[in-house]
Design an enzyme around this catalytic site. Structure first.
Site: not given
Length: 294
Positions: A115, A270, A285
């Site tokens: 995605h 990724h 993240r």
């Protein structure tokens, strides 16, 4: 203390080394917690555009430094799964398979399908920065596929066929499938569902800074090609999904302690390769807001 914006700060000495791979480079010697002047920042930005994924080595920095550095590239997204925000730092999503008192501390199955982050919003993510906190002794790799190379390698007739097409992207496309495999993945509230209404995106997008074309469909979020019969849509998407992640487009990142990996969601997809259940993995993240694809 987080210090990211300092246009006239002293220069830092760092090296940019391209990987022996289709995509990616590492940056050695930079400390993102220290002021970064305008020239150094321009060099980092250029490297990001050139290599699409940058690995900043040995970033022993606080979450606030991670957030401040990320903000140099644009406003930050707050992920819809508020349950896994880092306390006191809502811009950070905890990506982890660790459970404490029987409850997950983070999103454990993030990235199990190829995605591009936030492609299900009208303005998908510019890029994401993932900072290693705790790494397993085996597994846990992340794969990156260059969608510029994928586009350029397509047969010209197929390029022409898909150039003007649009596709629907939905956060919910595989959500319940993931929940069925991982019962601890939270059930979405109606308010969360309302935040992630499907978006229509071009099948081929143009990078707003470099002008290069890239495929922009993914097995995780793309549900259909707009205007095509279902069987034709499914066949075309299956062909594009398979093509877009061929080995000749892929860099496999094996994490080292304190790596900070910054990838361009406009250029790449990724995939998380997976971690053995018995081994702990935790990363933080941030995600930078992007603009409307064209």
């Amino acid at each position: 203390m987080a210090v990211a914006t300092a246009p006239t700060a002293p220069a830092q000495t760092f090296e940019i080394r391209r990987f022996d791979a289709p995509v990616g480079a590492e940056i050695i010697g930079l400390d993102i917690s220290k002021p970064i002047n305008a020239d150094d920042f321009a060099r980092i930005h250029r490297a990001h555009l050139d290599h699409h994924v940058l690995v900043f080595r040995d970033q022993q920095v606080a979450p606030a430094d991670h957030v401040a550095f990320s903000r140099r590239f644009g406003p930050l997204e707050i992920h819809v799964l508020h349950q896994f925000q880092l306390p006191g730092q809502p811009e950070i999503l905890i990506v982890s398979n660790i459970k404490e008192k029987g409850e997950p501390i983070g999103l454990g199955d993030a990235g199990v399908y190829w995605h591009s982050d936030i492609s299900y919003k009208d303005k998908p993510s510019l890029g994401s920065l993932l900072h290693a906190q705790e790494l397993p002794s085996e597994g846990g790799d992340t794969l990156f596929a260059d969608q510029h190379l994928a586009w350029e390698a397509l047969d010209p007739a197929l390029q022409q066929r898909i150039l003007g097409l649009k596709a629907e992207h939905s956060y919910l496309a595989k959500y319940e499938e993931l929940r069925s495999k991982n019962p601890w993945r939270p059930k979405l509230s109606q308010a969360q569902i309302d935040q992630v209404a499907p978006a229509i995106q071009p099948v081929v997008r143009t990078h707003p800074e470099t002008g290069r074309k890239a495929l922009f469909v993914s097995e995780h979020f793309t549900t259909r090609i707009v205007g095509l019969p279902q069987d034709e849509s499914e066949a075309l998407l299956a062909e594009l999904f398979a093509h877009s992640v061929k080995p000749e487009f892929v860099y496999r990142h094996q994490w080292a302690p304190h790596d900070l990996v910054f990838w361009d969601n406009r250029s790449l997809m990724h995939l998380a390769a997976g971690t053995p259940d018995a081994l702990r993995r935790k990363l933080y993240r941030t995600t930078i807001q992007g603009d409307t694809p064209f």
